[in-house]
Design a protein around this motif. Structure first.
Motif, PDB file in Angstrom:
ATOM      1  N   UNK A  84       0.913  -1.336  -0.052  1.00 17.95           N
ATOM      2  CA  UNK A  84      -0.079   0.079  -0.064  1.00 17.95           C
ATOM      3  C   UNK A  84       0.735   1.264  -0.113  1.00 17.95           C
ATOM      4  N   UNK A  85       0.629   2.120  -1.022  1.00 18.25           N
ATOM      5  CA  UNK A  85       1.396   3.445  -1.123  1.00 18.25           C
ATOM      6  C   UNK A  85       0.578   4.452  -0.760  1.00 18.25           C
ATOM      7  N   UNK A  86       0.936   5.345   0.239  1.00 18.06           N
ATOM      8  CA  UNK A  86       0.047   6.502   0.637  1.00 18.06           C
ATOM      9  C   UNK A  86       0.918   7.647   0.778  1.00 18.06           C
ATOM     10  N   UNK A  87       0.977   8.512  -0.211  1.00 21.20           N
ATOM     11  CA  UNK A  87       1.826   9.873  -0.279  1.00 21.20           C
ATOM     12  C   UNK A  87       1.134  10.905   0.226  1.00 21.20           C
ATOM     13  N   UNK A  88      -0.308  10.757   0.503  1.00 22.64           N
ATOM     14  CA  UNK A  88      -1.357  11.997   0.798  1.00 22.64           C
ATOM     15  C   UNK A  88      -1.030  12.460   2.421  1.00 22.64           C
ATOM     16  N   UNK A  89      -0.527  11.538   2.997  1.00 16.11           N
ATOM     17  CA  UNK A  89      -0.376  12.028   4.767  1.00 16.11           C
ATOM     18  C   UNK A  89      -1.487  11.948   5.245  1.00 16.11           C
ATOM     19  N   UNK A  90      -2.181  10.759   4.838  1.00 21.38           N
ATOM     20  CA  UNK A  90      -3.602  10.257   5.392  1.00 21.38           C
ATOM     21  C   UNK A  90      -4.848  11.280   4.969  1.00 21.38           C
ATOM     22  N   UNK A  91      -4.567  11.711   3.954  1.00 25.88           N
ATOM     23  CA  UNK A  91      -5.829  12.629   3.404  1.00 25.88           C
ATOM     24  C   UNK A  91      -6.693  11.689   2.596  1.00 25.88           C
ATOM     25  N   UNK A  92      -6.024  10.798   1.782  1.00 22.97           N
ATOM     26  CA  UNK A  92      -6.691   9.773   1.074  1.00 22.97           C
ATOM     27  C   UNK A  92      -6.326   8.494   1.622  1.00 22.97           C
ATOM     28  N   UNK A  93      -7.199   7.427   0.983  1.00 26.02           N
ATOM     29  CA  UNK A  93      -6.916   5.916   1.913  1.00 26.02           C
ATOM     30  C   UNK A  93      -5.631   5.582   0.697  1.00 26.02           C
ATOM     31  N   UNK A  94      -4.797   4.831   1.306  1.00 29.13           N
ATOM     32  CA  UNK A  94      -3.638   4.194   0.424  1.00 29.13           C
ATOM     33  C   UNK A  94      -3.949   3.492  -0.972  1.00 29.13           C
ATOM     34  N   UNK A  95      -3.060   3.559  -1.766  1.00 29.24           N
ATOM     35  CA  UNK A  95      -3.481   2.964  -3.066  1.00 29.24           C
ATOM     36  C   UNK A  95      -2.745   1.432  -3.055  1.00 29.24           C
ATOM     37  N   UNK A  96      -3.360   0.495  -3.573  1.00 28.87           N
ATOM     38  CA  UNK A  96      -2.880  -0.801  -3.695  1.00 28.87           C
ATOM     39  C   UNK A  96      -1.984  -0.659  -4.941  1.00 28.87           C
ATOM     40  N   UNK A  97      -0.691  -0.979  -4.594  1.00 28.94           N
ATOM     41  CA  UNK A  97       0.205  -0.999  -5.867  1.00 28.94           C
ATOM     42  C   UNK A  97       1.196  -2.790  -5.850  1.00 28.94           C
ATOM     43  N   UNK A  98       1.818  -2.885  -6.976  1.00 31.91           N
ATOM     44  CA  UNK A  98       2.441  -4.027  -7.266  1.00 31.91           C
ATOM     45  C   UNK A  98       3.782  -3.678  -7.683  1.00 31.91           C
ATOM     46  N   UNK A  99       4.987  -4.105  -7.119  1.00 34.37           N
ATOM     47  CA  UNK A  99       6.248  -3.792  -7.834  1.00 34.37           C
ATOM     48  C   UNK A  99       7.048  -3.999  -6.603  1.00 34.37           C
ATOM     49  N   UNK A 100       8.527  -3.438  -6.941  1.00 33.02           N
ATOM     50  CA  UNK A 100       9.491  -3.145  -5.808  1.00 33.02           C
ATOM     51  C   UNK A 100       9.285  -2.369  -4.870  1.00 33.02           C
ATOM     52  N   UNK A 101       9.376  -2.578  -3.570  1.00 30.86           N
ATOM     53  CA  UNK A 101       9.185  -1.677  -2.616  1.00 30.86           C
ATOM     54  C   UNK A 101      10.175  -2.008  -1.364  1.00 30.86           C
ATOM     55  N   UNK A 102      10.201  -0.833  -0.678  1.00 31.98           N
ATOM     56  CA  UNK A 102      11.182  -0.659   0.478  1.00 31.98           C
ATOM     57  C   UNK A 102      10.136  -0.954   1.661  1.00 31.98           C
ATOM     58  N   UNK A 103      10.487  -1.946   2.697  1.00 31.11           N
ATOM     59  CA  UNK A 103       9.601  -1.765   3.922  1.00 31.11           C
ATOM     60  C   UNK A 103      10.436  -1.755   4.991  1.00 31.11           C
ATOM     61  N   UNK A 104      10.058  -0.742   5.750  1.00 32.07           N
ATOM     62  CA  UNK A 104      10.919  -0.237   6.980  1.00 32.07           C
ATOM     63  C   UNK A 104      10.860  -1.479   7.986  1.00 32.07           C
ATOM     64  N   UNK A 105      11.952  -1.966   8.447  1.00 32.79           N
ATOM     65  CA  UNK A 105      12.300  -2.931   9.545  1.00 32.79           C
ATOM     66  C   UNK A 105      11.724  -2.479  10.714  1.00 32.79           C
ATOM     67  N   UNK A 106      12.057  -1.092  10.988  1.00 36.94           N
ATOM     68  CA  UNK A 106      11.867  -0.479  12.450  1.00 36.94           C
ATOM     69  C   UNK A 106      10.952   0.741  12.213  1.00 36.94           C
ATOM     70  N   UNK A 107       9.643   0.528  11.710  1.00 41.62           N
ATOM     71  CA  UNK A 107       8.618   1.869  11.635  1.00 41.62           C
ATOM     72  C   UNK A 107       8.660   3.066  12.665  1.00 41.62           C
TER      73      UNK A 107
END
Length: 153
Positions: A84-107
């Motif tokens: 899920x990608x959300x660049x709106x700062x919680x203004x909109x619901x996150x978009x479902x995406x598919x591809x290469x991504x980075x997931x924070x290990x310690x969010x």
């Protein structure tokens, strides 16, 4: 355009990890078993087969990267799949995406001033959107990096 694949093998008798990287044209030209003795299933176990995101930086799925932001650095694991990608700062619901991504290990990590380094919208983030990152290892040869990130929580 060639696609690059990283193969991760474990030697059945010694336990050593072997990593081999090949392009699709190399694999098609002569077949995997002719490229490396690691493809011998008697001696080696295939642990992972990872696609390459960035051939220049040699970034593959399963790599740990150090991501630089204006609030500080954090460690992320490179993945391929749905996120899920959300660049709106919680203004909109996150978009479902598919591809290469980075997931924070310690969010939940904070900097010395107490500010959260990994904003909610950066917990899962497209690699294309990251401005600055550096590969620091992979989970096969450096499992301790992932363990250290989880211990900081």
């Amino acid at each position: 355009m060639d696609i690059f694949i990283r193969y991760v093998f474990k030697h059945r008798f010694s336990g050593n990890i072997e990593i081999k990287k090949y392009s699709t044209s190399q694999l098609e030209a002569c077949g995997a078993k002719k490229l490396s003795p690691c493809f011998n299933e008697t001696d080696y176990e295939l642990i992972a087969r990872n696609l390459c995101f960035d051939e220049e930086k040699s970034v593959f799925v399963g790599d740990l990267i150090n991501v630089t932001t204006r609030f500080g650095n954090y460690i992320a694991l490179v993945k391929l799949g749905e996120y899920e990608q959300d660049g709106s700062g919680d203004e909109y619901a996150p978009s479902k995406c598919f591809g290469f991504y980075a997931e924070a290990t310690d969010p939940d990590r904070t900097n010395e001033d107490g500010y959260v380094i990994v904003s909610d919208y950066l917990v899962q983030n497209s690699l294309i959107r990251l401005d600055s990152y550096k590969v620091i290892g992979n989970i096969y040869q450096n499992p301790n990096l992932l363990e250290e990130a989880h211990e900081r929580k």
